[in-house]
Scaffold this active site. Structure first.
Site, PDB file in Angstrom:
ATOM      1  N   ALA A  66       0.849  -1.193   0.000  1.00 26.08           N
ATOM      2  CA  ALA A  66       0.000   0.000   0.000  1.00 26.08           C
ATOM      3  C   ALA A  66       0.884   1.242   0.000  1.00 26.08           C
ATOM      4  CB  ALA A  66      -0.914   0.002   1.220  1.00 26.08           C
ATOM      5  N   GLY A 112      -0.524  -5.266   0.995  1.00 23.96           N
ATOM      6  CA  GLY A 112      -1.782  -5.194   0.273  1.00 23.96           C
ATOM      7  C   GLY A 112      -1.741  -5.889  -1.072  1.00 23.96           C
ATOM      8  N   GLU A 115      -2.345  -9.481  -0.293  1.00 23.49           N
ATOM      9  CA  GLU A 115      -3.747  -9.576   0.115  1.00 23.49           C
ATOM     10  C   GLU A 115      -4.675  -9.515  -1.098  1.00 23.49           C
ATOM     11  OE1 GLU A 115      -4.109  -7.732   4.523  1.00 23.49           O
ATOM     12  OE2 GLU A 115      -3.175  -6.404   3.052  1.00 23.49           O
ATOM     13  N   GLU A 135       3.706  -6.076   7.401  1.00 22.53           N
ATOM     14  CA  GLU A 135       3.089  -4.970   8.131  1.00 22.53           C
ATOM     15  C   GLU A 135       3.627  -4.789   9.548  1.00 22.53           C
ATOM     16  OE1 GLU A 135       0.118  -5.940   4.896  1.00 22.53           O
ATOM     17  OE2 GLU A 135       1.515  -7.035   6.172  1.00 22.53           O
TER      18      GLU A 135
END
Length: 260
Positions: A66, A112, A115, A135
Site C-alpha cells: 500500500a 496489500g 492480500e 506490516e
C-alpha cells in the site's frame, strides 16, 4: 472508461486489468483501489467477459504494498475506516465476484499486494516473484484480509510464521505451501494465465458463478456451505445452460453456453 492508475482491456471473453504505477512498484493508493473497484464492477456486468486476469505493469512488481504516505498520520479510527472501506470495495468485492479472477503475480506481492492476490480465485506466480506480509515492521498488522485469507490458504502455523516474522518467500516456496497454484517463467506468465482462462471460458458461466459462491460460503461465519451448495445445485437445473450442457453430453457434441 478511462483510468489514471490501471489499464483494462478485453479480448476473446477474457479481460485483463493491469495496475499501472510502475514508478511506485504498483503500490495501492486510494485512487487505485477506487479504480480497481470500478473496473471489476464494470467487467462483472459485461456479458462478453467470462474471466478476468489481474496483473501489475513492468517486471518488478505485481503490487509492492500500500502507499504508506497516504496513511502515515492516521488515527486509530481512521485506520479502522481505511481497512473496512478497502475490504468492502476491493478485497471482499473481488473474492465474491461472480466471474473468476486470476492473479498473474509478476515480481513482488507484498502487504496489500499479496492480500489482493489472495482475494483472487486463482494465483499464478512468475519464477522471480517474492511474497510476504511485512506490516508488523511498520507497527501494523495486515488490514485487507491477510490475517484471514493466508491461514485459509496455507494453514495457521505457516501463516503465523509469515506474518510474525514479516519474512518474504519465493515463488517456489509459495507453490509448495499452496499459496499459488502454479509457477512459470515471467515471459510465459500472461500466456499461461490466458490458457487457464480459456479452459474456464468453455464452461457454463452461471455454473461458474454459483461454484464460486458455494466455495466461498464455507469460509463465511454463520453460513453452512453444504446448504449453499444444495441451493445452487438445485437452481442450476432451471437454467438454459444446464439444458444445453446435458443435451450436448447426450448428443456427444460441444456445448454452446449462453450464460442463461
Amino acid at each position: 472508461m478511462d483510468y489514471n492508475t490501471i489499464i483494462s482491456s478485453i479480448e476473446e471473453n477474457i479481460a485483463t486489468i493491469t495496475i499501472n504505477r510502475p514508478t511506485k512498484l504498483n503500490a495501492l493508493n486510494k485512487e487505485t483501489i477506487s479504480e480497481l473497484h470500478e473496473a471489476f464492477k464494470s467487467l462483472d456486468k459485461n456479458p462478453q467477459v467470462r474471466v478476468i486476469i489481474l496483473t501489475g505493469s513492468g517486471e518488478k512488481a505485481f503490487v509492492a504494498g500500500a502507499d504508506i504516505s497516504e496513511f502515515a498520520d492516521f488515527s486509530a479510527e481512521q485506520g479502522a475506516t481505511l481497512a473496512a472501506h478497502g475490504q468492502e470495495i476491493l478485497f471482499d468485492f473481488v473474492q465474491n465476484l461472480s466471474k473468476p479472477v486470476i492473479a498473474a503475480v509478476n515480481g513482488f506481492a507484498l502487504g496489500g499486494g499479496l492480500e489482493l492476490a489472495m482475494a483472487c480465485h486463482i494465483r499464478v506466480a512468475s519464477d522471480n516473484a517474492k511474497m510476504g506480509l511485512p506490516e508488523v515492521t511498520l507497527g501494523l498488522i495486515p488490514g485487507y484480509g491477510g490475517t484471514q485469507r493466508l491461514p485459509q490458504l496455507v494453514g495457521k502455523g505457516r501463516a503465523m510464521e509469515m506474518i510474525l516474522t514479516a519474512g518474504m518467500i519465493t515463488a517456489e516456496e509459495a507453490l509448495n505451501i499452496g499459496l499459488v497454484n502454479h509457477v512459470v517463467a515471467q515471459t510465459e506468465l500472461l500466456s499461461f494465465c490466458e490458457s487457464i482462462a480459456l479452459k474456464i471460458v468453455k464452461n457454463a458461466p452461471l455454473a461458474i458463478s454459483k461454484a464460486i459462491h458455494a466455495i466461498n460460503a464455507n469460509y463465511r461465519d454463520g453460513e453452512n456451505g453444504f446448504d449453499t451448495e444444495i441451493k445452487y445445485f438445485g437452481q442450476s437445473f432451471g437454467t438454459k445452460d444446464f439444458k444445453e450442457g446435458s443435451a450436448a453430453f447426450l448428443e456427444k457434441r460441444k456445448a454452446q453456453f449462453t450464460g442463461e
